[in-house]
Design a protein around this motif. Sequence first.
Motif, short mmCIF file in Angstrom:
data_model
loop_
_atom_site.label_atom_id
_atom_site.label_comp_id
_atom_site.label_asym_id
_atom_site.label_seq_id
_atom_site.Cartn_x
_atom_site.Cartn_y
_atom_site.Cartn_z
N PRO A 144 7.20 -1.14 1.33
CA PRO A 144 6.71 -2.43 0.80
C PRO A 144 6.80 -3.60 1.78
N GLN A 145 7.24 -3.33 3.02
CA GLN A 145 7.42 -4.42 3.97
C GLN A 145 6.13 -5.20 4.19
N MET A 146 4.97 -4.49 4.15
CA MET A 146 3.70 -5.15 4.44
C MET A 146 3.32 -6.19 3.38
N LEU A 147 3.96 -6.16 2.22
CA LEU A 147 3.65 -7.15 1.19
C LEU A 147 3.98 -8.56 1.64
N LYS A 148 4.83 -8.69 2.66
CA LYS A 148 5.20 -10.01 3.18
C LYS A 148 4.10 -10.61 4.05
N ASN A 149 3.15 -9.78 4.47
CA ASN A 149 2.09 -10.26 5.36
C ASN A 149 1.13 -11.16 4.62
N GLU A 150 0.73 -12.24 5.26
CA GLU A 150 -0.23 -13.15 4.65
C GLU A 150 -1.62 -12.52 4.61
N VAL A 151 -1.98 -11.81 5.68
CA VAL A 151 -3.28 -11.15 5.77
C VAL A 151 -3.05 -9.64 5.70
N ILE A 152 -3.85 -8.95 4.90
CA ILE A 152 -3.74 -7.50 4.82
C ILE A 152 -5.08 -6.87 5.15
N THR A 153 -5.05 -5.66 5.69
CA THR A 153 -6.24 -4.99 6.18
C THR A 153 -6.94 -4.21 5.06
N ASP A 154 -8.15 -3.74 5.37
CA ASP A 154 -8.90 -2.93 4.40
C ASP A 154 -8.11 -1.68 3.97
N PRO A 155 -7.56 -0.89 4.92
CA PRO A 155 -6.80 0.28 4.48
C PRO A 155 -5.61 -0.08 3.60
N GLU A 156 -4.94 -1.20 3.91
CA GLU A 156 -3.81 -1.63 3.10
C GLU A 156 -4.24 -1.96 1.67
N ILE A 157 -5.38 -2.63 1.53
CA ILE A 157 -5.89 -2.96 0.20
C ILE A 157 -6.17 -1.69 -0.59
N LEU A 158 -6.83 -0.73 0.05
CA LEU A 158 -7.19 0.51 -0.64
C LEU A 158 -5.95 1.30 -1.05
N ILE A 159 -4.98 1.38 -0.15
CA ILE A 159 -3.78 2.16 -0.45
C ILE A 159 -2.91 1.47 -1.48
N LEU A 160 -2.85 0.14 -1.44
CA LEU A 160 -2.16 -0.59 -2.51
C LEU A 160 -2.80 -0.29 -3.86
N GLY A 161 -4.12 -0.20 -3.89
CA GLY A 161 -4.80 0.15 -5.14
C GLY A 161 -4.42 1.53 -5.64
N THR A 162 -4.29 2.48 -4.72
CA THR A 162 -3.89 3.84 -5.10
C THR A 162 -2.47 3.86 -5.66
N ILE A 163 -1.56 3.17 -4.99
CA ILE A 163 -0.17 3.12 -5.48
C ILE A 163 -0.12 2.41 -6.82
N LEU A 164 -0.92 1.36 -6.98
CA LEU A 164 -1.00 0.64 -8.25
C LEU A 164 -1.38 1.57 -9.39
N GLU A 165 -2.33 2.45 -9.14
CA GLU A 165 -2.81 3.34 -10.18
C GLU A 165 -1.79 4.40 -10.56
N PHE A 166 -1.05 4.91 -9.59
CA PHE A 166 -0.23 6.10 -9.85
C PHE A 166 1.28 5.85 -9.92
N SER A 167 1.75 4.68 -9.49
CA SER A 167 3.18 4.40 -9.54
C SER A 167 3.49 3.46 -10.70
N GLU A 168 4.36 3.88 -11.59
CA GLU A 168 4.71 3.06 -12.75
C GLU A 168 5.70 1.96 -12.39
N THR A 169 6.42 2.09 -11.28
CA THR A 169 7.48 1.13 -10.94
C THR A 169 7.01 0.01 -10.01
N GLU A 170 5.88 0.18 -9.33
CA GLU A 170 5.46 -0.78 -8.31
C GLU A 170 4.29 -1.65 -8.75
N ARG A 171 3.82 -1.47 -9.96
CA ARG A 171 2.54 -2.07 -10.35
C ARG A 171 2.53 -3.59 -10.32
N GLU A 172 3.54 -4.21 -10.87
CA GLU A 172 3.50 -5.67 -10.98
C GLU A 172 3.45 -6.36 -9.63
N LYS A 173 4.30 -5.94 -8.69
CA LYS A 173 4.32 -6.59 -7.37
C LYS A 173 3.03 -6.32 -6.60
#
Length: 309
Positions: free
Chosen positions: A144-173
């Motif tokens: 989760p260190q990359m969440l501190k970045n002001e700017v995030i890349t295309d791959p980061e956006i896509l992978i965050l979306g995947t984790i959002l869908e499948f992880s019950e503990t990380e969704r809100e952040k």
Amino acid sequence: MKTEELANYIEKLRYGRNISQEIFLEEVISLRQYQRYRSGQSIMPIEIAEKLANRLSISIEKLLYEFEDDKNVEAALVKDYYNSVGSRNYKLAKEIEMNFQHYVFIDKEKEIIFLSAKYLSDFLNNKMSIVEMIKAQADLINYPQMLKNEVITDPEILILGTILEFSETEREKIVNKLTYVFDKSNVLISGSNLYSYTQVIFWISKYYGRVHEFSKVLKYCNLGIQYNYENKTTYLLEYFYYYKALVFYRTNRHDEFEESLYKSIMLLEASSSKDRKTSFYSIIMKDLNINPYDFLIKLAEKKKTQHFE
């Protein structure tokens, strides 16, 4: 042009021509410096690129031309692979995946997107557990260190979306970070990113439905619909209309419910996939206790009556 991409392309050609790195780099550049070019730590001078092109027996002009062409092919293949996995078209995904055996990526961002789709495919095909898949996704982007970045890349956006869908503990952040990114950027997402970003918007909409924040469901469904219409696509469009229908159903907005459900069903009726329709219609019947075909008939009768009044 990123010189690390050009260096990776040169490495891809070297590998394809079965030339050892030792012979390829001899009297041109050290292996250590070559690796710096490939990692982006140093900028490769055009003179070095020309010497390496000569080792490949091609001119620098042809090398640069082929580089741009192959880079576009790579981007298209990765996009098709990602979308085939996301739409659960496993046969097509497997066929595309064959292109990446022993493959040297030109663009490291495309490699990350490919690996993300590969991990998701392995999970969906019972080759990885959900915990293994989520950890592998997280490792790709230093989460989760990359969440501190002001700017995030295309791959980061896509992978965050995947984790959002499948992880019950990380969704809100994650949803807080993604919505910040989408709300901050007022730029229309188009081209090769459209399908992937629309997938993330779909996951955001689904998340807000889970926590009953209906105004945000409508906001992101409308954003997904806008992207589709402005780019003349229908990717996940039936879901965006269906999620809107669910919101209207649960907030007693009957006319808007009928309109949204009608659009969702008509998109499914236009689909050539019988399995897709059957699966989606079973969801509608489970959620709403409505037979889609009965709904269409009653709606047609209602409109006919209104027309004569």
